[in-house]
Design an enzyme around this catalytic site. Structure first.
Site, PDB file in Angstrom:
ATOM      1  N   GLY A 176       1.442   7.982 -27.789  1.00 42.49           N
ATOM      2  CA  GLY A 176       2.528   7.432 -27.120  1.00 42.49           C
ATOM      3  C   GLY A 176       2.858   7.783 -26.018  1.00 42.49           C
ATOM      4  O   GLY A 176       1.983   8.254 -25.159  1.00 42.49           O
ATOM      5  N   SER A 177       3.890   7.454 -25.564  1.00 43.67           N
ATOM      6  CA  SER A 177       4.479   7.459 -24.242  1.00 43.67           C
ATOM      7  C   SER A 177       4.387   8.766 -23.679  1.00 43.67           C
ATOM      8  O   SER A 177       4.893   9.034 -22.373  1.00 43.67           O
ATOM      9  CB  SER A 177       5.847   6.799 -23.956  1.00 43.67           C
ATOM     10  OG  SER A 177       5.746   5.410 -24.410  1.00 43.67           O
ATOM     11  N   SER A 178       4.142   9.671 -24.218  1.00 41.45           N
ATOM     12  CA  SER A 178       4.345  11.175 -23.780  1.00 41.45           C
ATOM     13  C   SER A 178       3.408  11.453 -22.690  1.00 41.45           C
ATOM     14  O   SER A 178       3.789  12.371 -21.934  1.00 41.45           O
ATOM     15  CB  SER A 178       3.982  12.182 -24.914  1.00 41.45           C
ATOM     16  OG  SER A 178       5.153  12.294 -26.015  1.00 41.45           O
ATOM     17  N   ILE A 179       2.356  10.637 -22.851  1.00 42.06           N
ATOM     18  CA  ILE A 179       1.365  10.722 -21.599  1.00 42.06           C
ATOM     19  C   ILE A 179       1.506  10.078 -20.389  1.00 42.06           C
ATOM     20  O   ILE A 179       0.846   9.936 -19.370  1.00 42.06           O
ATOM     21  CB  ILE A 179      -0.081  10.920 -22.236  1.00 42.06           C
ATOM     22  CG1 ILE A 179      -0.269   9.181 -22.461  1.00 42.06           C
ATOM     23  CG2 ILE A 179      -0.350  11.376 -23.210  1.00 42.06           C
ATOM     24  CD1 ILE A 179      -2.017   8.623 -22.670  1.00 42.06           C
ATOM     25  N   LYS A 180       2.737   9.472 -20.357  1.00 43.65           N
ATOM     26  CA  LYS A 180       2.956   8.454 -19.137  1.00 43.65           C
ATOM     27  C   LYS A 180       3.085   9.150 -17.906  1.00 43.65           C
ATOM     28  O   LYS A 180       2.893   8.732 -16.814  1.00 43.65           O
ATOM     29  CB  LYS A 180       4.063   7.745 -19.398  1.00 43.65           C
ATOM     30  CG  LYS A 180       3.968   6.539 -20.404  1.00 43.65           C
ATOM     31  CD  LYS A 180       5.191   5.582 -20.687  1.00 43.65           C
ATOM     32  CE  LYS A 180       4.871   4.632 -21.571  1.00 43.65           C
ATOM     33  NZ  LYS A 180       6.279   3.758 -22.046  1.00 43.65           N
TER      34      LYS A 180
END
Length: 703
Positions: free
Chosen positions: A402-406
């Protein structure tokens, strides 16, 4: 008689005597020649006709080597507390002679040895160990001639192995059933079976488990009568912290297993014997050459009857070298406890009754050095209703995060010139043909800049970066025109600079690198940009956030930082042989001002963004990113039966010169209520525990 006559007479006498002397010498020379000729002939007979047998006798009596095991190297944690020690185990071993033992010889040796030891103390174990074939082989040895007479002429002409099988088959079931298979006889057969396992010139452990001190002493006392048998001290691993960190410490083969068969050529080529114990996983395998030590090599002089006449140590044994870990076992235990407790809380929450949540994973490392501080994984076994320590999942299990890699996606957008510091894009629902509606969680945010995109976790901002990276044009309800599919590889190339989708380089023998999505549908590029397409491990996620925390320097994770000499003092490591310095794997190819910008966005996530409500009360500076990846569950017919989320969290602390970075994954969690706190509670408690222990250590140092 005048003088001349007297002289002539005397001269004749002397001449006669002199003429007799050469004749005698000739006789002597002939005799000596004949003797030497006989010796040469005899030597030739021995050399030509009996040379092989003579050499065998010489080898048997003067060159009977054996090796004795030595303890493996020990493990110490970062505080030099002993983590893995060695426990002495008494063992009875058998080394077959060079020329081999006959079946009768082994049976006789087994009978002698059985008078001193019992391999299996429980009757059931003994009966299970002795198979029907074992009984037939014993019966055959006792009734060889009778059984051979039962074979036909054709069967007698078979090759030895086939003929032997026919002989065993000729023994009737009635003969086996009516034979007196008493305990003592079964013990003899079990021992003989172990003797058969010994490879030529390689010692084999006949028994160690259950061997009593009395049995060991009796065998030791009667070694001269037990040819090839030795009473030795073997070693087992003894972890000081139970199951804590065992997944990564690894295991070794047992005495019965020896070297793995699938890698036997490798080990044999490196000087191992077939029955040597080797590391099979974790650090035991990774550092096998360091931990193995050097066996003591003893050369025995024996009589032709196998009696030991003398022995000499030709190579002195040396215990394996010790390893110092980067992990503080007290902190590791605390993290294990935190992860299990929060997993248990989540599973017991009524909002989570979907029956899918089973794991919680966490990795903690020092972002400046790559030192692993803790790796923890708890698994709920639903069948047994037990929680199991499965920390290995942090490097083997890959998930959509999910968004952790944004942070990595935004940095890729900066580097590609798609956005810059302060760039504003409109957060709105995107409608792409053949793709589900793509939007951020909650209401559309409208025009937002790059910092807000991280702080509030805008999916659309990252999706629009992906569209422009593909050189495509967005039109509502249409496909993405001029879409360059090479954008998938381009974005992955940026991610790999952080360790996402590539090897982290950790000093362990095996590591998963995650899976790249195979469906190159246009819309999936947008989902990849928000962490819902490719999969990554918890360790990869920890290395990713560490790289951002460390100003773009990706450090190689490590579990071992020192190799030390064995110490003569119990529980104290010896001098340092090799110290491993922190290793930079790469510097991400991005301007420092952009890394600073992402760091500021990560700070806002915890102070005013998606993590604020969970972290507002903590007295420490923390930065990072939250993530949620939707994981719907389907039945065999393809119908959706449940909604789950992979909940993730990455962070580091403090903001300047960070000492700790962490990644948490709680896969297939519920989608409602209190269960969303599981990853936050794990991360928050890890940070609090770290600082508490640092404070305690400082107080101890002051005292």
């Amino acid at each position: 008689m005048d003088f001349n006559q007297a002289f002539k007479k005397k001269y004749k006498k002397q001449k006669k005597k002199k003429s007799q002397l050469p004749f005698r010498l000739n006789i002597l020379f002939i005799a000596v020649f004949l003797i030497f000729s006989l010796l040469i002939v005899q030597l030739g007979v021995v050399q030509i006709l009996n040379g092989e047998e003579a050499q065998r006798q010489i080898d048997q009596t003067e060159n009977t080597p054996t090796e004795k095991s030595v303890p493996r190297g020990k493990f110490y944690d970062s505080n030099y507390d002993l983590v893995v020690d060695n426990k002495a185990v008494k063992s009875i071993t058998y080394t077959p002679p060079k020329n081999g033992d006959t079946a009768d010889d082994k049976l006789k040796l087994a009978e002698d040895l059985a008078s001193y030891i019992t391999i299996y103390k429980e009757e059931e174990e003994l009966e299970d160990a002795v198979t029907d074939r074992d009984k037939r082989e014993y019966y055959y040895l006792e009734n060889t001639e009778d059984i051979q007479d039962r074979l036909t002429e054709e069967e007698l002409d078979l090759d030895p192995s086939e003929r032997y099988q026919k002989e065993l088959d000729a023994i009737t079931e009635e003969e086996i059933e009516n034979f007196d298979w008493n305990h003592d006889l079964l013990n003899v057969i079990a021992i003989r079976k172990e003797l058969d396992e010994a490879q030529e010139l390689s010692s084999h452990v006949v028994v160690n488990e259950g061997l009593t001190d009395e049995e060991y002493a009796l065998v030791s006392e009667h070694l001269p009568q037990l040819n090839g048998i030795d009473a030795v001290i073997d070693w087992d691993r003894e972890p000081a912290f139970g199951e804590t960190f065992n997944s990564f410490l690894g295991g070794i083969t047992s005495s019965d297993e020896g070297i793995p068969q699938d890698r036997s050529q490798f080990y044999l080529a490196n000087g191992y014997k077939r029955n040597d114990r080797v590391g099979t996983s974790g650090l035991e395998e990774q550092y096998e050459n360091v931990l193995r030590g050097r066996k003591e090599k003893v050369q025995y002089t024996t009589s032709t009857r196998g009696e030991v006449l003398s022995s000499d140590v030709v190579v002195e044994g040396q215990r394996g070298k010790d390893l110092t870990l980067t992990v503080d076992m007290e902190f590791q235990q605390a993290v294990d406890e935190i992860v299990q407790e929060e997993l248990e809380t989540a599973i017991n929450n009524p909002a989570n009754n979907n029956g899918y949540l089973e794991d919680a994973l966490a990795v903690v490392m020092n972002p400046q050095t790559g030192d692993i501080l803790a790796m923890s994984g708890s698994h709920y076994n639903r069948e047994d209703k037990e929680y199991e320590n499965q920390a290995y999942r942090t490097i083997y299990d890959a998930h959509e995060v999910g968004s952790s890699i944004k942070g990595a996606t935004l940095l890729a957008g900066y580097q590609e010139g798609i956005v810059d510091i302060g760039s504003v894009l409109v957060d709105e629902s995107l409608y792409i043909q053949s793709t589900p509606t793509f939007s951020s969680i909650g209401a559309a945010m409208g025009p937002i800049n790059d910092l807000t995109a991280l702080e509030k976790s805008s999916n659309v901002y990252m999706g629009k970066i992906a569209i422009q990276m593909a050189g495509a044009t967005y039109q509502r309800n249409e496909i993405l025109h001029n879409f360059d599919y090479a954008a998938f590889d381009k974005l992955r190339s940026y991610y790999s600079q952080f360790g996402l989708g590539s090897s982290t380089g950790i000093d362990l023998p095996y590591e998963a690198t995650g899976l790249a999505g195979s469906d190159v549908d246009q819309g999936n590029l947008l989902y990849m940009a928000i962490g819902q397409y490719d999969t990554y491990t918890t360790l990869q996620l920890a290395q990713y956030v560490s790289t951002i925390a460390n100003d773009g320097y990706r450090m190689k994770p490590r579990l071992v930082n020192e190799i030390r000499e064995p110490s003569g003092e119990e529980g104290v490591p010896g001098k340092v042989i090799e110290s491993f310095e922190p290793e930079v794997m790469n510097k991400i190819d991005m301007d420092q001002k952009y890394i600073d910008r992402v760091q500021e966005g990560f700070r806002r996530v915890y102070t005013s963004g998606t993590a604020r409500s969970y972290w507002s009360g903590i007295p420490y500076e923390v930065a990072g990113k939250t993530g949620t990846a939707e994981r719907p569950q389907y039945n065999e017919d393809g119908d959706k039966i449940a909604d789950t989320d992979n909940l993730t969290l990455v962070g580091y602390t403090p903001l300047e010169e960070p000492e700790l970075a962490f990644a948490v994954i709680v896969p297939e969690n519920g989608t409602e209520g209190e269960t969303h706190k599981a990853h936050h509670e794990i991360g928050k408690r890890i940070v609090e525990t770290y600082y508490d222990m640092q404070e305690e250590q400082s107080e101890e140092d002051e005292e």
